[in-house]
Each structure stands twice: as structure tokens, then as C-alpha cells.
Scaffold this motif. Structure first.
Motif, PDB file in Angstrom:
ATOM      1  N   ARG A 113       0.837  -1.208   0.000  1.00 60.68           N
ATOM      2  CA  ARG A 113       0.000   0.000   0.000  1.00 60.68           C
ATOM      3  C   ARG A 113       0.870   1.256   0.000  1.00 60.68           C
ATOM      4  NH1 ARG A 113      -5.410   2.010   0.361  1.00 60.68           N
ATOM      5  NH2 ARG A 113      -4.995   4.220   0.024  1.00 60.68           N
ATOM      6  N   TYR A 144      -6.080  -4.797  -3.320  1.00 53.94           N
ATOM      7  CA  TYR A 144      -7.315  -5.161  -2.624  1.00 53.94           C
ATOM      8  C   TYR A 144      -7.802  -6.548  -3.042  1.00 53.94           C
ATOM      9  CZ  TYR A 144      -7.657  -0.445  -0.743  1.00 53.94           C
ATOM     10  OH  TYR A 144      -7.415   0.725  -0.064  1.00 53.94           O
ATOM     11  N   SER A 158      -5.954  -9.045  -1.164  1.00 53.69           N
ATOM     12  CA  SER A 158      -6.388  -9.029   0.226  1.00 53.69           C
ATOM     13  C   SER A 158      -7.794  -9.595   0.404  1.00 53.69           C
ATOM     14  CB  SER A 158      -6.345  -7.594   0.774  1.00 53.69           C
ATOM     15  OG  SER A 158      -5.055  -7.032   0.647  1.00 53.69           O
ATOM     16  N   LYS A 212     -10.511  -8.188  -0.716  1.00 55.18           N
ATOM     17  CA  LYS A 212     -11.478  -7.088  -0.564  1.00 55.18           C
ATOM     18  C   LYS A 212     -11.997  -6.695  -1.943  1.00 55.18           C
ATOM     19  CE  LYS A 212      -9.011  -5.432   3.541  1.00 55.18           C
ATOM     20  NZ  LYS A 212      -8.243  -4.309   4.155  1.00 55.18           N
ATOM     21  N   LYS A 256     -13.635  -3.218  -2.684  1.00 54.15           N
ATOM     22  CA  LYS A 256     -12.708  -2.106  -2.862  1.00 54.15           C
ATOM     23  C   LYS A 256     -11.903  -2.248  -4.156  1.00 54.15           C
ATOM     24  CE  LYS A 256     -11.922  -0.607   1.903  1.00 54.15           C
ATOM     25  NZ  LYS A 256     -10.890  -0.311   2.931  1.00 54.15           N
ATOM     26  N   ALA A 257     -11.635  -3.483  -4.559  1.00 50.15           N
ATOM     27  CA  ALA A 257     -10.815  -3.717  -5.751  1.00 50.15           C
ATOM     28  C   ALA A 257     -11.537  -3.325  -7.030  1.00 50.15           C
ATOM     29  CB  ALA A 257     -10.399  -5.183  -5.818  1.00 50.15           C
TER      30      ALA A 257
END
Length: 409
Positions: free
Chosen positions: A213, A243, A246, A248, A251-252
């Protein structure tokens, strides 16, 4: 890591080595005619040539080296060595560095990392001689500082990439940071954006999302400072990859879809990047579907458990009924097999590599492994290549066999 992006950094200074207006065409146009020109230079003709003629011939050899690089590796290597035959005896360090770096790049692309490092370090030594004041054939007073720094940055990127492929991440970061310092020195924000995007990709593959990040944030900051919309879009893709890795997906997907909209509107930009981005979108949607399925299944299971508990509480024993015999104590289950203990000398593996190795041992394909770990097939193939290098084997069956012998699976 997306290796193509790293190679861009390694070749950043290629054109600086050639005189203004010099011939260069990596698609192969006119290479035949240029070959006919250099073919006239017999050894006797070279011995009689003036310095100016030799500079031109050396430049022609390097043009052929560059032009053939993407279409005929053997010819590119041949002309790099022909260029060195002229430049090395005469101390033309910039020409030496160019040819040596390209030879290193060819060995890098063949995964012959030790040979690539030899050429990269030889190229770096030539640049250090340039920095120390070595004269050039066109300027006896030496090379301009910015010219030298451009060569340094290209080599730092190339060596960083090589250490990265050898899974020596700390050493790779040392060279990446050296390249970044030069980019900062001259305000080369586009180059720094590419650099930090690559670093972000590296940390995602290492499973360090915090470092990833931070790297993508820097890539975005440099992209915005440069005003280059393509750099900004690539940073969006980086965030989407982060994301997605991860898990997510909510969010991606917005980042990935914004990037795809831009790539769609600019079809002349690298189709490889759009294909990669589309693969991320496909992975995110597939993962999102699985997550929804798991959520629904979990809700149904929870509802069933709640209903069962409620039903048992409502039951009441009959007065004077027969007592329920106590439950028998269950026999202990057979102990699970102890995890394999690695043998001394076994290569060190990170968690991601262990997961992939375990699935390879079960005969999973790259696609199946990618679906299980929520990674792209390209990323799995990259890890498989690194595992082959780490275990010094030629194929997957040999890899699995050696891993079992070393107690890793």
C-alpha cells in the motif's frame, strides 16, 4: 510481479547511448539494409578506419543489437559482441555499458541469472569509469553528469530486477532505492511512478500488503506530480491488485473498472496491461461470487444451528421417564500426521511458496492453484518458475520429488 513492467525500468536509458538522430527501429524495419552496411567492414577495413568511422560502425552495431533484441535474440547478442570488439580496446565506456547491459538482459530473459549478473556488474563498472572521468570518443573531457546518472538508474533498475527474480528482496530494494534517488534528483516523476508501481507489485507477491500500500501510494503521488494520466491509471490498477490479493473485492473492483474504462478509451496503450487488468476483474468477480456463496451458506448453517438449539430447549423430559444414559466417552481420534520437518540445507520458503508447493504436490494446475489462492495464473506461473530455480530442478515432477525428499511436503 509483472515482469514486463520491470524490464521497462531496466531499459530506460537505452536511447541515451546513441547520437541524436541515430537509426533505431525495434520492429525490424531496415535492419537488413543496415546489416549490408556493416558487412562491408572487413577486419582489414576496421584496422584502417578513422576514429570517426569506428564510432559510426560501433553505433550501427548497437542499433542492430537494439533492433534485433525483441525479434531475434541470437542476432542481438552477436551484434552486442561486435560492438564490444570495437569499444572495449578503445575505452569507450558508454558503448561498453550499453552492449554489456543488453547481454545481461538477454541472459536475464533466459533465467540464467548468474551470467546476467556478471554482465550487469561489468556494465556498472563501465559506468563507474564514466563517472570517474573516462573520456568519450566525442568528448575528451568526459561524460555529462546527467548522462552518467541515466546509465546508473537503468543499471540499478536492471540489477534490482535480477535480485527480485532471485528472491533476494532486500538487495533488490537497495538497488530500486538507488534508482529512485536519481529519478528524484532530476524530477523524473514518470520513472519514479513506474518504479514504485513495480515495488508495490513485489510486496503484493510477497504477501506484505502494508508495504504494498505504501509503494502504490508513492506511485500515485509521482503519477499525479507528472500529470501523466497513464501513470495514474496504472496506479489504480495497482490498488485494485492490492485489494484483490487481500480478498477485498468491493474495494478492488472500482479501481479496476476505472482503469479498464481508460484502457478501453486508449487502445493504443499497451494491450498487455489491459489484459492483465481484465484478468484481475475476472478474478475479483469470481471471488465475489464465491464469497457471496459462502456468506449464504454460513447464514443457512447458522439458522439451522439456532433452530436445533431452540428445538432442544423446548423438549422436556417426561415425569418418571427413563433417564437418558450418560454419553459414552468418545475414543480419541487418531492423531494427525506431524508436519514434515525440513532437512538441513532445504531452501527457505515463504508462506505463499509453501501453499503453492503443497498444491503442486496434489497435481493442481496453475489455474486451479490460482482459483484456490485468489491469484492470477500468471502470478502462479511466476512462483512456479522461482520454485524451480530455488530447488535447482527442471520441471514440476522433479520439484515435487525433491521437496518430498527434503521433508518440505
Amino acid at each position: 510481479m509483472r515482469l514486463g513492467r520491470r524490464i521497462i525500468l531496466a531499459l530506460a536509458a537505452t536511447m541515451v547511448a546513441l547520437p541524436a538522430g541515430a537509426y533505431y527501429d525495434s520492429r525490424g524495419h531496415n535492419l537488413d539494409s543496415l546489416e549490408r552496411v556493416v558487412a562491408r567492414w572487413t577486419p582489414d577495413a576496421v584496422d584502417r578506419a578513422s576514429e570517426g568511422e569506428l564510432v559510426r560502425l560501433n553505433t550501427d552495431y548497437r542499433n542492430l543489437m537494439l533492433g534485433y533484441s525483441p525479434i531475434n535474440r541470437d542476432k542481438s547478442i552477436f551484434y552486442a559482441r561486435k560492438a564490444l570488439e570495437i569499444s572495449q580496446p578503445r575505452g569507450w565506456k558508454a558503448a561498453d555499458s550499453d552492449a554489456l547491459r543488453y547481454l545481461g538482459q538477454h541472459f536475464y530473459s533466459r533465467d540464467q541469472f548468474d551470467s546476467a549478473m556478471v554482465y550487469y556488474k561489468a556494465s556498472l563498472a563501465a559506468v563507474e569509469a564514466m563517472a570517474a572521468g573516462a573520456p568519450s570518443p566525442t568528448n575528451p573531457e568526459g561524460y555529462d553528469e546527467k548522462f552518467v546518472d541515466d546509465y546508473y538508474s537503468a543499471l540499478y533498475g536492471a540489477i534490482g530486477n535480477l535480485y527480485n527474480m532471485m528472491d533476494s528482496i532486500p538487495q533488490a530494494m537497495v538497488y530500486y532505492e538507488k534508482a529512485g534517488a536519481i529519478f528524484d534528483k532530476y524530477g523524473w516523476n514518470e520513472s519514479n511512478s513506474i518504479l514504485w508501481y513495480n515495488i508495490g507489485e513485489t510486496w503484493v507477491e510477497q504477501g506484505d500488503m502494508k508495504q504494498a500500500r505504501s509503494a502504490y501510494d508513492k506511485a500515485m503521488a509521482y503519477a499525479q506530480a507528472s500529470g501523466d494520466s497513464l501513470m495514474i491509471v496504472d496506479a489504480w490498477k495497482g490498488y485494485g491488485h492490492l485489494y484483490l490479493a487481500s480478498g477485498k473485492t468491493r474495494k478492488a473492483l472500482p479501481y479496476l473498472r476505472r482503469a479498464d474504462a481508460y484502457y478501453d478509451a486508449h487502445p493504443d496503450y499497451s494491450p498487455v496491461f489491459r489484459t492483465e487488468n481484465l484478468n484481475y476483474i475476472k478474478e475479483a468477480l469470481s471471488l465475489q461470487k464465491r464469497q457471496l456463496t459462502w456468506a449464504i451458506g454460513g447464514f443457512v448453517l447458522l439458522a439451522a444451528v439456532v433452530c436445533a438449539v431452540a428445538f432442544r430447549r423446548r423438549r422436556r423430559p417426561s415425569p418418571g421417564g427413563v433417564k437418558t444414559p450418560p454419553h459414552e466417552t468418545a475414543m480419541p481420534a487418531e492423531a494427525a500426521a506431524s508436519p514434515a520437518v525440513p532437512s538441513p540445507g532445504a531452501p527457505e520458503l515463504n508462506d505463499r511458496e509453501r501453499d503453492i508447493l503443497a498444491l503442486l504436490a496434489k497435481a493442481y494446475t496453475s489455474k486451479q492453484i490460482g482459483e484456490a489462492l485468489f491469484l492470477s495464473t500468471e502470478t502462479i506461473n511466476w512462483y512456479r518458475k522461482k520454485l524451480l530455480v530455488k530447488f535447482d530442478v527442471a520441471n514440476t515432477p522433479e520439484l515435487v520429488l525433491k521437496a518430498k525428499e527434503l521433508g518440505l511436503i
